[in-house]
Design a protein around this motif. Structure first.
Motif, PDB file in Angstrom:
ATOM      1  N   UNK A  78       0.838  -1.202   0.000  1.00  0.00           N
ATOM      2  CA  UNK A  78       0.000   0.000   0.000  1.00  0.00           C
ATOM      3  C   UNK A  78       0.876   1.257   0.000  1.00  0.00           C
ATOM      4  N   UNK A  79       1.974   1.237   0.723  1.00  0.00           N
ATOM      5  CA  UNK A  79       2.889   2.382   0.717  1.00  0.00           C
ATOM      6  C   UNK A  79       3.409   2.629  -0.701  1.00  0.00           C
ATOM      7  N   UNK A  80       3.783   1.569  -1.386  1.00  0.00           N
ATOM      8  CA  UNK A  80       4.260   1.703  -2.770  1.00  0.00           C
ATOM      9  C   UNK A  80       3.160   2.192  -3.705  1.00  0.00           C
ATOM     10  N   UNK A  81       1.943   1.717  -3.497  1.00  0.00           N
ATOM     11  CA  UNK A  81       0.816   2.164  -4.320  1.00  0.00           C
ATOM     12  C   UNK A  81       0.575   3.658  -4.110  1.00  0.00           C
ATOM     13  N   UNK A  82       0.646   4.114  -2.861  1.00  0.00           N
ATOM     14  CA  UNK A  82       0.465   5.548  -2.588  1.00  0.00           C
ATOM     15  C   UNK A  82       1.511   6.377  -3.322  1.00  0.00           C
ATOM     16  N   UNK A  83       2.748   5.933  -3.288  1.00  0.00           N
ATOM     17  CA  UNK A  83       3.821   6.649  -3.997  1.00  0.00           C
ATOM     18  C   UNK A  83       3.582   6.606  -5.511  1.00  0.00           C
ATOM     19  N   UNK A  90       0.476  13.453  -9.919  1.00  0.00           N
ATOM     20  CA  UNK A  90       0.905  14.695  -9.268  1.00  0.00           C
ATOM     21  C   UNK A  90       0.590  15.929 -10.116  1.00  0.00           C
ATOM     22  N   UNK A  91       0.513  15.769 -11.403  1.00  0.00           N
ATOM     23  CA  UNK A  91       0.161  16.899 -12.272  1.00  0.00           C
ATOM     24  C   UNK A  91      -1.297  17.298 -12.165  1.00  0.00           C
ATOM     25  N   UNK A  92      -2.141  16.376 -11.719  1.00  0.00           N
ATOM     26  CA  UNK A  92      -3.580  16.646 -11.608  1.00  0.00           C
ATOM     27  C   UNK A  92      -4.021  16.933 -10.181  1.00  0.00           C
ATOM     28  N   UNK A 103       2.341  11.198   3.088  1.00  0.00           N
ATOM     29  CA  UNK A 103       2.331  10.959   4.538  1.00  0.00           C
ATOM     30  C   UNK A 103       1.786   9.563   4.835  1.00  0.00           C
ATOM     31  N   UNK A 104       0.734   9.170   4.130  1.00  0.00           N
ATOM     32  CA  UNK A 104       0.184   7.823   4.327  1.00  0.00           C
ATOM     33  C   UNK A 104       1.215   6.762   3.958  1.00  0.00           C
ATOM     34  N   UNK A 105       1.931   6.966   2.871  1.00  0.00           N
ATOM     35  CA  UNK A 105       2.957   6.011   2.445  1.00  0.00           C
ATOM     36  C   UNK A 105       4.061   5.886   3.494  1.00  0.00           C
ATOM     37  N   UNK A 106       4.507   7.002   4.019  1.00  0.00           N
ATOM     38  CA  UNK A 106       5.568   6.984   5.034  1.00  0.00           C
ATOM     39  C   UNK A 106       5.073   6.297   6.308  1.00  0.00           C
ATOM     40  N   UNK A 107       3.861   6.633   6.733  1.00  0.00           N
ATOM     41  CA  UNK A 107       3.314   6.048   7.954  1.00  0.00           C
ATOM     42  C   UNK A 107       3.122   4.539   7.805  1.00  0.00           C
TER      43      UNK A 107
END
Length: 126
Positions: A78-83, A90-92, A103-107
């Motif tokens: 899930x962390x990888x999916x968030x990234x 990120x453009x949208x 933050x969710x990915x890091x947590x």
């Protein structure tokens, strides 16, 4: 370590809070994040599923190592999916939407690392 003793409770509580907040605020967050409400509902639902799974582990007196490993892998994925979502959209998405996912990915990635490190201590509830 005291944190290891409560790690599964931290995992399920954080997942439940994140899921409930994202789902209940999804209409408002849609404009704030510049993304679709259905996308936010998926993110909230995934968080609730993680919360449910880690809750089932937290409430057990004895846990199978394979079930802890599934949780670690799921958190890491899930962390990888968030990234990946941030990288792709990120453009949208707004900066706030991207920051939420980072933050969710890091947590969640941190939870995965700690759960892996203390997997043997997580096998038996104390």
């Amino acid at each position: 370590m005291k944190i290891a003793k409560n790690l599964l409770w931290i995992d399920c509580t954080a997942g439940a809070l994140a899921g409930i907040l994202v789902i209940s605020l999804s209409g408002w967050l849609t404009d704030l994040y510049s993304t679709s409400q259905s996308f936010l509902l998926v993110i909230g639902t995934v968080n609730l599923l993680y919360a449910w799974y880690s809750f089932t582990l937290a409430t057990r007196r004895r846990r199978q190592e394979s079930l802890i490993k599934i949780l670690v892998c799921a958190n890491g994925i899930w962390a990888l999916i968030c990234i990946a979502i941030v990288t792709q959209f990120s453009g949208n998405m707004t900066l706030l939407g991207c920051a939420h996912l980072i933050v969710e990915a890091v947590f969640v990635g941190g939870l995965a690392a700690m759960e892996w490190k203390w997997r043997n201590q997580l096998l038996i509830a104390t």
